[in-house]
Structure formats: C-alpha cells, structure tokens
Design an enzyme around this catalytic site. Structure first.
Site, PDB file in Angstrom:
ATOM      1  CB  THR A   1      -0.981   0.010   1.190  1.00  0.00           C
ATOM      2  OG1 THR A   1      -0.275   0.177   2.415  1.00  0.00           O
ATOM      3  CG2 THR A   1      -1.789  -1.265   1.235  1.00  0.00           C
ATOM      4  CG  ASP A   2       4.229   2.376   2.711  1.00  0.00           C
ATOM      5  OD1 ASP A   2       3.376   3.202   3.089  1.00  0.00           O
ATOM      6  OD2 ASP A   2       5.053   1.855   3.484  1.00  0.00           O
ATOM      7  NE  ARG A   3       8.026  -1.133  -2.079  1.00  0.00           N
ATOM      8  CZ  ARG A   3       9.240  -0.589  -2.248  1.00  0.00           C
ATOM      9  NH1 ARG A   3       9.504   0.148  -3.309  1.00  0.00           N
ATOM     10  NH2 ARG A   3      10.194  -0.788  -1.346  1.00  0.00           N
TER      11      ARG A   3
ATOM     12  N   GLY B   1       2.599   5.557  -3.427  1.00  0.00           N
ATOM     13  CA  GLY B   1       3.733   6.236  -4.054  1.00  0.00           C
ATOM     14  C   GLY B   1       3.504   6.461  -5.534  1.00  0.00           C
TER      15      GLY B   1
END
Length: 402
Positions: A168-170, A173
């Site tokens: 989910t970070d990526r 991003g």
C-alpha cells in the site's frame, strides 16, 4: 542530464518508503530532487542489510538520483533555509500528517506565500475531511483496513496475513507520482500552483474494490462482494511432478488448446458446461482450477513448459527471490547493473523500467550519504561558506556526509 523531467526541481520532505519511492521515480525521470533529512536521517537508513551504518539496502533502493541535505526544521534557521530552497522549487512532496507540517509553519498557505506556483503534494494516511484525518497510517495498518488479510483467508489462507511487500505504500507512491505529474501539466497550461492530497486509505480502497466490489456495485446488491476467480482457494501456482508453474488458461482459444493438449476433442470442450463460455467459467472457477491442478501434477515442469508454450497458453516458472535476480530475461535486458558507491562499494542497482525514444532517463547519482550535498545546495540558495559553517555549528545542518 537525462529524463523528461530535466529542469524540474522537487523538495523532498518524505521518509520511510511511500514518499521516497515516489520521489525516486520522479528523480529517475530527470527531476532535481533535493532530499531534506533531519540530523538523525531518514529512518530507512537503518533497516535491512548494510555495510555502513545509515546506508541500509532499502534506503539505497529508494533514494538514488537525489541530492541529500540535512536541515533541522525545528530550528528557525532550518525553516528559513528550507523556504529559500522552496522559492526556486516546482514541487514540494511530504508524507507526514498535515498537522505536523502546520506545526512547522510549512502548511500550503505558508509555502504558497513564498512560491505561489508550487505544487504542494501531501501523501497522507486518510482524506483530511474524514474522522480518521489525524490518525497515523503505515503499510500494515492500511493493508488491514482495505481487507487484504481478510481476502487471503477468503482465498484459503489459514489465518489473516499481510502481503510480504510494502504494497500500500508503493501503490500510494505511484499515485503520488501521477498526481504530481498531472499537477505540473495543469500548471504548464494555466500557470497555477496548487495543493494536492494523495490519501493512502482512499487510494488503496479504490485499488482493491475495483476487483472486489462485485454485487454491491449495484443498489440494492445483486450478489456478494468479491471477484470469485481471485478468491478461489485453487488459484495458486500449480504443482507439477517436480516443481511449480504459474499458469493461466483464460480465454476460449486457450481452453480449447488445453483440451487438445491433454487429449480431449473440440466436442469435449463444447459439451463441458464448466468451460464452454466465459460466463460458464465464471460460475465454476473452484471446480475448474481444482481440475487443472490435478492434471498439471501428472507431468514434470519442463514438459509442461514446452507443450503449454507451444500451445500459446500463458505459462512461466515460479521464481524464488534468487531466481528472480538471475532470470534470463533480466540478464538479456540488463535490468540489473553493478555500480560503485563512494561509501558502500559495489552495489546492485535495478534499471529504470521504462524505455523512452526521445528522453530516456538514467541513473545519474547514487543514494546520498547523510548531508552529502548540504553545502552544495545551500550555496545554490545563496548562503556563503561562512554562513553554512555557522548553520553547521548551530546544529541546523550537517555537511560531513556521514
């Protein structure tokens, strides 16, 4: 200099994974990204394998092509130095909670007062108009909130698990990258800067539910939520006699070819109500995938690879991490390259995955040591060597590149 964003300057106030992943892509595309770190550095410097403390593997893979500067933004001199950098910047990217930016007197209003044309991009945990606005958000938290661990249980896992990637970070991003690019395009046409909010929860909710909204797409609901093909417990790499293969028989042509490959006729295909049409297959994913698993287990991987490939049915081996690194396709395209880092020696970099006919990006710089470009960037902002030394003595910056 290379890349389509050559000439764009980005102030990077991000840390950990989400923000640095986004700003590295922008840097790879040619932008001059100035990574601003506190005196102790980005937390990611200290995780995973490293040769030198503060230069961990994850940091190296999230911060190449950037210039690094240390500024203590809790000191008035540090904030003043940042505002001087902002005057000549096109974009500011941050991924702390907006309340923290406000405490530092770096809200959109503060920043736009110095540079009205700036793109002020905030990657937040949640939309700031909702009740979760002030909550902290990390990858594990958002994975759980968007039901990824629950989906794994629905698909046959023995308990809820997080995906073994900062997924989910990526995703967020990548959303940040395209939001910044779209805002730059808008400014190019109108001359207007603006604030852009890129929330994790809402963005990844859209990502997941585009697959799994299912029958609740309609009101009133006409079926349960979930995409059955993705949730069948048999949707796994297929076990062969001596290993595993990744295989997807999807359309009519591929199913007919598979029937022929295992000695069945067109008549068998026509008469099998599980596979005859795409709609039929959608009703029988569990049974079909279980049946294919039984068939695939009867022969060795190399034999299946040869025959399935000849039949134009999508199939590839199941890689481990080490096998991915040694994949022959990556070897042929030169995706991995060895480069020399001034403090870390030889390191393995991954190439920029996109190919451009006119403005090909390139790896121009290694991930910076802490404070490596502090003096250089401050001089560009108009500080004299004596003023830079004074900032160092006051604990506002670090120019020792450690």
């Amino acid at each position: 200099m290379s890349g389509p964003l050559h000439g764009v300057r980005i102030i990077d106030l991000t840390s950990v994974i989400l923000g640095p992943y986004a700003t590295q892509i922008l840097a790879d595309y040619g932008a001059d990204v100035i990574k601003v770190e506190p005196p102790e550095g980005d937390n990611t410097r200290y995780i995973n394998a490293h040769r030198t403390p503060g230069m961990g593997a994850n940091f190296l893979h999230l911060n190449r092509n950037k210039r690094g500067i240390v500024l203590n933004l809790k000191k008035s001199e540090g904030r003043e130095a940042l505002l001087r950098l902002i005057k000549t910047a096109d974009v500011l990217v941050y991924n702390v909670r907006p309340a923290a930016m406000a405490r530092l007197k770096l809200s959109y209003e503060d920043v736009a007062a110095v540079n009205p044309k700036i793109i002020y991009a905030g990657a937040t945990g949640f939309k700031q108009s909702g009740p979760y606005a002030a909550k902290a958000a990390y990858d594990d938290i958002i994975q759980g909130m968007v039901a990824l661990p629950s989906l794994l249980v629905q698909a046959g896992a023995d308990r809820p698990r997080f995906a073994p990637s900062t997924l989910t970070d990526r995703i967020t991003g990548l959303n940040t990258v395209h939001a910044v690019l779209a805002a730059l395009f808008h400014r190019e046409r109108t001359g207007e800067g603006q604030a852009v909010e890129i929330p994790m929860f809402e963005g990844v909710t859209q990502f997941i539910l585009s697959d799994h909204m299912g029958g609740r797409t309609f009101e009133p609901p006409i079926a349960p939520m979930g995409y059955p093909r993705l949730l069948t417990q048999h949707r796994n790499p297929y076990k062969t006699r001596d290993g595993y293969l990744c295989l997807l028989i999807y359309n009519d042509k591929q199913w007919r070819a598979f029937f022929k490959l295992i000695g069945k006729s067109d008549a068998d295909f026509e008469q099998d109500e599980r596979v005859n049409t795409h709609s039929d297959r959608a009703k029988h994913f569990d049974a079909l995938y279980a049946w294919v698993a039984e068939v695939i287990e009867t022969r060795p991987s190399a034999e299946w690879l040869k025959d399935l490939t000849a039949a134009d049915i999508p199939v590839m081996p199941l890689n481990s991490l080490d096998e991915l690194l040694d994949d022959p396709h990556h070897a042929a395209t030169g995706f991995f390259r060895l480069m020399e880092h001034p403090s870390e020696g030889t390191i393995r970099e991954m190439e920029i995955p996109t190919t451009w006919s006119k403005s090909q990006p390139d790896i121009r710089m290694h991930a910076p040591r802490l404070g490596e470009h502090s003096a250089e960037v401050l001089r560009e902002a108009g500080y004299s060597n004596a003023e830079i030394a004074a900032l160092g003595a006051a604990g506002v910056t670090n120019t020792n590149a450690k």
